[in-house]
Scaffold this motif. Structure first.
Motif, PDB file in Angstrom:
ATOM      1  N   PHE A 347      16.290  -3.590  15.686  1.00  0.00           N
ATOM      2  CA  PHE A 347      15.803  -4.974  16.245  1.00  0.00           C
ATOM      3  C   PHE A 347      14.743  -4.724  17.259  1.00  0.00           C
ATOM      4  CE2 PHE A 347      16.092  -8.674  19.054  1.00  0.00           C
ATOM      5  CZ  PHE A 347      16.072  -9.668  18.065  1.00  0.00           C
ATOM      6  N   ALA A 348      14.754  -3.781  17.930  1.00  0.00           N
ATOM      7  CA  ALA A 348      13.764  -3.238  18.971  1.00  0.00           C
ATOM      8  C   ALA A 348      12.350  -2.951  18.384  1.00  0.00           C
ATOM      9  CB  ALA A 348      14.238  -2.265  19.964  1.00  0.00           C
ATOM     10  N   ARG A 349      12.434  -2.454  17.368  1.00  0.00           N
ATOM     11  CA  ARG A 349      11.383  -1.958  16.347  1.00  0.00           C
ATOM     12  C   ARG A 349      10.597  -3.352  15.721  1.00  0.00           C
ATOM     13  NH1 ARG A 349      11.398   3.602  14.777  1.00  0.00           N
ATOM     14  NH2 ARG A 349      13.660   4.404  15.014  1.00  0.00           N
ATOM     15  N   VAL A 350      11.197  -4.273  15.787  1.00  0.00           N
ATOM     16  CA  VAL A 350      10.480  -5.501  15.097  1.00  0.00           C
ATOM     17  C   VAL A 350      10.637  -6.779  15.728  1.00  0.00           C
ATOM     18  CG1 VAL A 350      11.270  -4.627  12.879  1.00  0.00           C
ATOM     19  CG2 VAL A 350      12.838  -6.066  13.779  1.00  0.00           C
ATOM     20  N   ARG A 351      11.244  -6.930  17.108  1.00  0.00           N
ATOM     21  CA  ARG A 351      11.182  -7.996  17.696  1.00  0.00           C
ATOM     22  C   ARG A 351      10.103  -8.140  19.019  1.00  0.00           C
ATOM     23  NH1 ARG A 351      12.627 -13.593  17.163  1.00  0.00           N
ATOM     24  NH2 ARG A 351      13.191 -14.150  19.444  1.00  0.00           N
ATOM     25  N   GLU A 352       9.422  -9.279  19.015  1.00  0.00           N
ATOM     26  CA  GLU A 352       8.273  -9.082  19.851  1.00  0.00           C
ATOM     27  C   GLU A 352       8.531 -10.078  20.895  1.00  0.00           C
ATOM     28  OE1 GLU A 352       4.217 -11.054  19.302  1.00  0.00           O
ATOM     29  OE2 GLU A 352       3.765  -9.070  18.730  1.00  0.00           O
TER      30      GLU A 352
END
Length: 613
Positions: A347-352
């Protein structure tokens, strides 16, 4: 950190899931430590395939079905008679996941390595670790099945050994048409975790009384000569094929252990009709979590079974099962926690947020790094105890890197002592840590993490509510603290503490080779203080502070394991994790930017692949 060439395939995921989903450097360290090097091709291929399979649309649809269609009872037939044939209804998803666990050898793997070429327990539990997040808790009957297989294996030369051998063969089988699962019935209304409150009674049938009531179980074995009556208040695996249970026997009412099938052939019927073996399912429990798992209150009236071991030694017999089921509890804790952290990383890799990806937000990554340090520590703790269990069962770790690292002692007496004292501590601490860790994972996803959504791949809320049972099942934290103190005082504290002290000394000596001198001095100081108190104080005072000793021992043993693991290859990230675990808030000796860089390495390993959502 990139996977080594021998494990790279293991961390590949299906295209429908972000490829980072199962990248787990902590699990990678466990694999390289506890399995032979190089990893046998058959194991590598099996784990690689299974890591993709557990995240497949097929498996996750079974999880969703099991969560949506919960077990229920049909107590009456169409015409109002008691339904003795099949009153419990479970979902298609639950039954399919049960079959998958059987076929994949989630229990059987622990019994298939007859040549000791590798530690079959380590292989079993690594696969189990991957399975936890996708199993919808079919791992609960797996745990009791494993424990029952281990216990029955100790009685194959008894008078009724042929009965036990057939049951055990089924418990460890991978053939779904042959395989059995087992329950474990201990808890009663009066006693809870204290089996001294057992009210269930067993009486041996003799002469004409036995002949008149004789019959056969579902596979044609004669029903046991004991008649069991009572009430079991909290019985999981209600859909099992057999159970191990406790009951009082004789005039003195001492507690004995019994094996009993759950199904028997209906007398006078030639069509193979089956009925429950003197069991009436009174009602199913409504629980916070583990909802697909049928947990029930059971009335026993004329249940037929076999005495295991000697009368009055039921607690001793059941302890064999507890060693196994507590181990499953431990792996369930780190397995579920690992799945939650994998979701958080993905999630941290894709959530802005605020124009930046979460993986580029230092405060967010810092919090994730703190959780990953705790996870790495408890992963090593969990698999250390698993290795001790495997060695105690006769598996030889000589061809493992774990042997050359001196993590496992060679003396069987030391292995037995460490297993006895560390099992309750590890069970308690991994359970509490996974509950807290999964709560943090939910928070890391914001509102998405709190949702009970239909997508099992992202449903951390499900993992969190299921994890809460781990601090209760097979003994609460206070029960584990009490067991820890009993292990030290009753077994002979000099033997247990001597074994632990020798092991700690080896770890402390190892740390100097990689520059962890201050850290190891802190571990030594902690051990000196802890061992002095455990030797000097009386049992009742130690019990009063039992949770404190669980925590201190957790800190000490995890620290030693992290040091010894880092010393294997002087891996810089492993050294940093050991330093952070041991020193805690005192570990900061660098600029915040340097610390933030380490945070990112600990959480994501190598360069972060960024894809905005």
């Amino acid at each position: 950190m990139e996977p080594s060439s021998s494990t790279k395939g293991f961390f590949q995921s299906p295209p429908v899931i972000p490829p980072q989903y199962l990248e787990d450097s902590s699990l990678q360290r466990i694999i390289s430590l506890h399995l032979p090097s190089p990893i046998p091709q058959s194991i590598e291929e099996d784990l690689s395939r299974f890591s993709r399979f557990v995240l497949s649309k097929r498996v996750l649809s079974y999880v969703a079905d099991a969560e949506r269609n919960l077990p229920y009872l049909q107590p009456l037939t169409t015409f109002g008679a008691e339904n003795k044939q099949n009153p419990l209804v479970t979902s298609e998803g639950w039954r399919a996941l049960q079959d998958i666990g059987i076929k994949e050898g989630i229990v059987g793997l622990g019994y298939e390595d007859t040549n000791n070429r590798w530690n079959s327990r380590a292989y079993q539990f690594i696969k189990y670790h991957l399975w936890c997040g996708s199993s919808a808790l079919v791992t609960c009957p797996s745990a009791m099945t494993d424990g029952a297989a281990s216990l029955l294996g100790k009685h194959l030369n008894d008078v009724d050994g042929a009965v036990y051998a057939d049951a055990r063969r089924r418990l460890i089988s991978r053939d779904v048409d042959t395989a059995w699962t087992s329950g474990q019935w201990m808890t009663e209304r009066k006693g809870g975790s204290d089996v001294r409150g057992t009210e269930t009674v067993a009486r041996k049938l003799e002469g004409n009384e036995k002949q008149e009531s004789d019959g056969f179980d579902a596979v044609g074995m004669k029903l046991g000569p004991w008649k069991i009556d009572g009430f079991k208040w909290f019985s999981s695996a209600t859909d099992a094929n057999m159970t191990i249970l406790l009951a009082k026997t004789g005039a003195d009412g001492k507690i004995s252990a019994f094996y009993a099938p759950l199904w028997r052939q209906v007398k006078g019927r030639s069509d193979g009709e089956m009925e429950l073996n003197g069991v009436r399912i009174q009602r199913l429990k409504n629980k916070l979590g583990t909802k697909p798992l049928p947990t029930a209150e059971l009335e026993l009236k004329g249940m037929r079974g076999y005495l295991l071991g000697k009368e009055g030694e039921g607690v001793k017999e059941i302890s064999t099962i507890l060693n196994i089921t507590r181990m499953h509890n431990i792996i369930s804790a780190v397995g579920g926690w690992g799945r939650g952290l994998a979701i958080s990383r993905a999630f941290a890799r894709v959530r802005e947020s605020s124009g930046k990806l979460l993986c580029d937000t230092p405060a967010h990554v810092r919090r994730l790094a703190q959780e990953h340090v705790k996870y790495r520590a408890h992963m090593h703790l969990a698999y250390f105890v698993a290795a001790l269990l495997g060695c105690s069962e006769g598996h030889n770790p000589s061809d493992h890197s774990i042997a050359s690292s001196s993590i496992i002692p060679h003396d069987p007496h030391q292995i037995k002592a460490l297993l006895r004292v560390l099992t309750p501590m590890t069970k308690a601490q991994t359970a509490l840590s996974s509950i807290n860790g999964l709560r943090a994972c939910m928070e890391s996803l914001g509102g998405v993490g709190y949702l009970e959504n239909e997508d099992p791949a992202l449903n951390i809320a499900r993992l969190f509510r299921d994890a809460n049972v781990l601090a209760i099942w097979e003994g609460t934290t206070d029960i584990m603290a009490d067991d820890l103190i009993r292990a030290i005082k009753r077994t002979g504290h000099s033997d247990v503490l001597s074994a632990l002290g020798s092991w700690v000394a080896r770890a402390v000596a190892t740390g100097g080779k990689i520059g962890l001198n201050d850290e190891c001095q802190r571990l030594k100081t902690l051990w000196d203080k802890l061992s002095a108190e455990l030797k000097a104080k009386g049992k009742e005072e130690l019990k009063w502070k039992g949770r404190d000793y669980l925590q201190d021992l957790d800190t000490l043993v995890c620290g030693c394991l992290l040091v010894m693991d880092a010393a294997r290859d002087s891996d810089e990230t492993a050294i940093e994790i050991a330093r952070r675990w041991i020193l805690g808030n005192d570990s900061s000796g660098q600029s915040w930017r340097a610390e933030a860089d380490w945070d990112k390495k600990i959480v994501f390993g190598g360069p972060v692949v960024q894809t905005k959502l």
